[in-house]
Design a protein around this motif. Structure first.
Motif, mmCIF file in Angstrom:
data_model
loop_
_atom_site.group_PDB
_atom_site.id
_atom_site.type_symbol
_atom_site.label_atom_id
_atom_site.label_comp_id
_atom_site.label_asym_id
_atom_site.label_seq_id
_atom_site.Cartn_x
_atom_site.Cartn_y
_atom_site.Cartn_z
ATOM 1 N N TYR A 93 -0.524 14.934 -22.418
ATOM 2 C CA TYR A 93 0.754 14.225 -22.483
ATOM 3 C C TYR A 93 1.939 15.167 -22.316
ATOM 4 O O TYR A 93 1.991 16.241 -22.916
ATOM 5 C CB TYR A 93 0.850 13.508 -23.836
ATOM 6 C CG TYR A 93 2.134 12.739 -24.037
ATOM 7 C CD1 TYR A 93 2.374 11.574 -23.330
ATOM 8 C CD2 TYR A 93 3.103 13.188 -24.940
ATOM 9 C CE1 TYR A 93 3.549 10.861 -23.517
ATOM 10 C CE2 TYR A 93 4.279 12.476 -25.131
ATOM 11 C CZ TYR A 93 4.494 11.311 -24.409
ATOM 12 O OH TYR A 93 5.652 10.607 -24.583
ATOM 13 N N SER A 94 2.874 14.739 -21.478
ATOM 14 C CA SER A 94 4.159 15.426 -21.360
ATOM 15 C C SER A 94 5.262 14.455 -21.764
ATOM 16 O O SER A 94 5.369 13.367 -21.195
ATOM 17 C CB SER A 94 4.387 15.887 -19.915
ATOM 18 O OG SER A 94 5.732 16.283 -19.742
ATOM 19 N N ASP A 153 -1.653 18.505 -25.633
ATOM 20 C CA ASP A 153 -0.329 18.824 -25.115
ATOM 21 C C ASP A 153 -0.423 19.411 -23.715
ATOM 22 O O ASP A 153 -1.255 20.277 -23.440
ATOM 23 C CB ASP A 153 0.366 19.844 -26.029
ATOM 24 C CG ASP A 153 0.715 19.251 -27.377
ATOM 25 O OD1 ASP A 153 1.063 18.052 -27.418
ATOM 26 O OD2 ASP A 153 0.632 19.985 -28.384
ATOM 27 N N PHE A 154 0.451 18.952 -22.845
ATOM 28 C CA PHE A 154 0.603 19.524 -21.512
ATOM 29 C C PHE A 154 0.879 21.034 -21.638
ATOM 30 O O PHE A 154 1.668 21.466 -22.455
ATOM 31 C CB PHE A 154 1.760 18.807 -20.821
ATOM 32 C CG PHE A 154 2.044 19.263 -19.418
ATOM 33 C CD1 PHE A 154 1.030 19.512 -18.508
ATOM 34 C CD2 PHE A 154 3.364 19.409 -18.989
ATOM 35 C CE1 PHE A 154 1.312 19.901 -17.215
ATOM 36 C CE2 PHE A 154 3.659 19.795 -17.694
ATOM 37 C CZ PHE A 154 2.631 20.051 -16.803
ATOM 38 N N ARG A 155 0.181 21.807 -20.850
ATOM 39 C CA ARG A 155 0.293 23.265 -20.757
ATOM 40 C C ARG A 155 -0.311 24.003 -21.966
ATOM 41 O O ARG A 155 -0.112 25.205 -22.104
ATOM 42 C CB ARG A 155 1.746 23.716 -20.532
ATOM 43 C CG ARG A 155 2.312 23.210 -19.203
ATOM 44 C CD ARG A 155 3.436 24.103 -18.679
ATOM 45 N NE ARG A 155 3.824 23.691 -17.335
ATOM 46 C CZ ARG A 155 4.927 23.023 -17.044
ATOM 47 N NH1 ARG A 155 5.777 22.718 -18.004
ATOM 48 N NH2 ARG A 155 5.205 22.689 -15.804
ATOM 49 N N ALA A 156 -1.044 23.302 -22.807
ATOM 50 C CA ALA A 156 -1.818 24.016 -23.828
ATOM 51 C C ALA A 156 -2.964 24.755 -23.148
ATOM 52 O O ALA A 156 -3.375 24.407 -22.030
ATOM 53 C CB ALA A 156 -2.357 23.033 -24.865
ATOM 54 N N ASN A 176 -2.512 19.565 -16.165
ATOM 55 C CA ASN A 176 -2.585 18.356 -15.346
ATOM 56 C C ASN A 176 -2.425 17.144 -16.263
ATOM 57 O O ASN A 176 -3.352 16.746 -16.969
ATOM 58 C CB ASN A 176 -3.935 18.324 -14.621
ATOM 59 C CG ASN A 176 -3.960 17.339 -13.462
ATOM 60 O OD1 ASN A 176 -2.920 16.822 -13.054
ATOM 61 N ND2 ASN A 176 -5.151 17.067 -12.957
ATOM 62 N N VAL A 177 -1.212 16.574 -16.240
ATOM 63 C CA VAL A 177 -0.911 15.427 -17.097
ATOM 64 C C VAL A 177 -1.766 14.229 -16.671
ATOM 65 O O VAL A 177 -1.990 14.010 -15.481
ATOM 66 C CB VAL A 177 0.582 15.077 -17.016
ATOM 67 C CG1 VAL A 177 0.894 13.773 -17.737
ATOM 68 C CG2 VAL A 177 1.416 16.215 -17.591
ATOM 69 N N GLY A 178 -2.239 13.463 -17.643
ATOM 70 C CA GLY A 178 -2.992 12.253 -17.299
ATOM 71 C C GLY A 178 -3.944 11.842 -18.399
ATOM 72 O O GLY A 178 -3.986 12.425 -19.481
ATOM 73 N N MET A 179 -4.712 10.806 -18.080
ATOM 74 C CA MET A 179 -5.756 10.281 -18.975
ATOM 75 C C MET A 179 -7.091 10.667 -18.343
ATOM 76 O O MET A 179 -7.460 10.147 -17.285
ATOM 77 C CB MET A 179 -5.617 8.763 -19.090
ATOM 78 C CG MET A 179 -6.537 8.125 -20.087
ATOM 79 S SD MET A 179 -6.073 8.401 -21.822
ATOM 80 C CE MET A 179 -4.634 7.319 -21.998
ATOM 81 N N TRP A 180 -7.802 11.616 -18.972
ATOM 82 C CA TRP A 180 -8.948 12.241 -18.298
ATOM 83 C C TRP A 180 -10.249 11.983 -19.040
ATOM 84 O O TRP A 180 -10.352 12.208 -20.247
ATOM 85 C CB TRP A 180 -8.712 13.748 -18.159
ATOM 86 C CG TRP A 180 -7.457 14.058 -17.397
ATOM 87 C CD1 TRP A 180 -6.306 14.592 -17.881
ATOM 88 C CD2 TRP A 180 -7.223 13.814 -16.001
ATOM 89 N NE1 TRP A 180 -5.371 14.713 -16.878
ATOM 90 C CE2 TRP A 180 -5.897 14.236 -15.714
ATOM 91 C CE3 TRP A 180 -7.995 13.287 -14.959
ATOM 92 C CZ2 TRP A 180 -5.341 14.150 -14.442
ATOM 93 C CZ3 TRP A 180 -7.441 13.200 -13.683
ATOM 94 C CH2 TRP A 180 -6.129 13.633 -13.442
#
Length: 497
Positions: free
Chosen positions: A467-468, A371-374, A442-446
């Motif tokens: 994911y956001s 999760d975004f911002r976890a 940082n949203v994205g596929m990392w």
């Protein structure tokens, strides 16, 4: 043997930039096979589209070009770029990246008289295609043939200094198989930066640099005027390889003398203690004017713990490498592109567990949801007798703890929650663990990968899909208009020009 040159050079030209610069980099592929460049340590804020690994980008076909548009947002420090596909990294194709502080941001040391980049690492005489064939056949790579410094063997480089002046050396381990130790005959080194973090300025006579890692030291030319050896040597190997360059005083009265200084060889505890001595300078500014200690990572409650164990299973009669039992299977279409076009059947989120499975290994295109911002605690658990080096694209990792033996929840009592460094690549010693905290902002596929390139190639990697649900440009940039499309996305449109 073949080498991959960038603009006719090996190493390739250095990218010199300043915090928040926008970089427009056109890569023309003159090879006879697909090619991509990735940017080790550049966080690609909100923009994993520019990361340059196969999980995010379609390869640049032979004879074609692709223009990366990326920003070194809120970053300073020493990094490098490298070719990410096939086994190209074994053939070179890498170069330095230097991100300087903006003019008005204070730096916690006087401007050095000069700034040198050293890209060092192991080297194989066999072509990258032959090394790849060995791995494809399910076998292990041979021991490296030697070490190189800036593309050359022993005494192939000279670094000229003026007596009494201080110089900055930015050193990266760009090899594919071994940790290295770096030292300069007769000189002490003051550590000032580790992958974009200003450190407490401790003095060292030699420094371990593991696969994929970068750091900066200040060296003062305070010795009698002559030439001195700069040495790199392999760590944790039964046979010790080394290579030298020359530190040349401009008023030198003589050439190098005596044998090159020796360094540590297989000592693990020595390296662990040195790693723990790397601390954040809490009062210095980072890329912004506020002090590096103003982000109190140790006071934030973690929302999730992810334990990752590496292993070396034999699958279908061939040597593979795995994370939590899953050996990564390269998809036919980049995962980021698949996500954008909502193409089914390529990967499933949750195809890798948060915890070690303890079973044998199996092949899968492993993607972990986040999760975004976890605020996540990762624990890398290494039950093998070889050192591991782990890298996470898109982030800087707070290295809160490392120790021998098995990690347990009680290990948290020994975490450094005050002044540890954060970096993009972290080592895990043999039969040991390393814990990191990561704010997933940082949203994205990392890509999460081993920096041992054979292990990475044979499956010791996965992707973290941060994911956001908002689908807003505030959280993530849209697909680039010039994005290359391939595989199951062939013939689709990116977005209107």
């Amino acid at each position: 043997m073949q080498g991959i040159l960038i603009n006719g050079q090996f190493p390739g030209p250095q990218i010199d930039c300043v915090t928040n610069d926008n970089l427009i980099i056109s890569v023309f592929n003159s090879l006879d096979e697909p090619f991509l460049i990735s940017w080790n340590g550049v966080q690609q804020r909100r923009n994993s589209w520019q990361d340059g690994v196969f999980g995010t980008n379609c390869p640049i076909p032979p004879g074609q070009n692709f223009t990366y548009v990326l920003q070194v947002k809120d970053q300073i420090g020493s990094y490098y770029y490298f070719p990410s596909l096939a086994f190209h990294k074994a053939a070179g194709g890498y170069g330095g990246i230097k991100i300087s502080s903006r003019p008005r941001i204070p730096v916690p040391f006087d401007p050095p008289a000069g700034d040198f980049t050293i890209l060092a690492g192991d080297w194989f005489k066999q072509n990258h295609t032959d090394l790849k064939a060995i791995l494809d056949g399910g076998n292990n790579l041979p021991f490296p043939d030697g070490l190189i410094i800036n593309g050359r063997g022993s005494n192939g480089n000279t670094f000229t200094v003026d007596q009494g002046k201080t110089y900055r050396f930015r050193i990266s381990n760009v090899g594919i198989a071994t940790s290295i130790n770096f030292r300069i005959q007769g000189h002490k080194m003051l550590l000032v930066e580790v992958e974009g973090i200003h450190t407490l300025q401790n003095t060292y006579s030699s420094l371990d640099i593991h696969l994929g890692q970068s750091l900066s030291v200040l060296v003062t030319a305070d010795q009698p005027p002559q030439d001195y050896y700069i040495v790199v040597s392999t760590r944790f190997t039964s046979q010790v390889l080394s290579a030298t360059s020359i530190l040349h005083y401009s008023n030198s009265g003589g050439s190098v003398s005596g044998p090159p200084p020796g360094g540590p060889t297989t000592e693990v505890d020595w390296s662990l203690e040195q790693a723990r001595s790397f601390r954040r300078n809490l009062t210095a500014s980072g890329p912004r004017p506020n002090p590096q200690g103003s982000y109190h990572y140790g006071l934030i409650n973690t929302t999730r713990t992810i334990r990752l164990t590496n292993s070396a299973p034999i699958i279908n009669g061939k040597q593979r490498y795995a994370v939590n039992g899953v050996s990564f299977l390269q998809p036919d279409t980049p995962l980021k592109v698949v996500d954008y076009f909502k193409i089914s059947g390529v990967f499933s989120v949750g195809s890798i567990s948060d915890n070690p499975t303890g079973g044998g290994g199996y092949l899968q295109t492993s993607v972990m949801h986040a999760d975004f911002r976890a605020f996540v605690e990762f624990v890398f658990e290494n039950q093998e007798d070889t050192l591991q080096s782990w890298h996470l694209d898109g982030y800087s990792l707070f290295v809160v703890g490392m120790d021998g033996g098995q990690w347990t929840p009680a290990s948290r009592l020994r975490y450094n929650l005050m002044d540890t460094v954060s970096r993009c690549t972290v080592q895990v010693y043999p039969n040991s663990w390393t814990a990191i905290y990561v704010p997933l902002d940082n949203v994205g596929m990392w890509n999460v990968r081993s920096e041992n390139w054979a292990r990475q190639y044979l499956g010791q990697q996965f992707y973290l899909r941060v994911y956001s649900p908002v689908n807003s440009w505030r959280d993530e940039y849209p697909i680039p208009k010039n994005a290359l499309l391939c595989g199951r996305a062939t013939g689709r449109r990116t977005r209107p020009l």
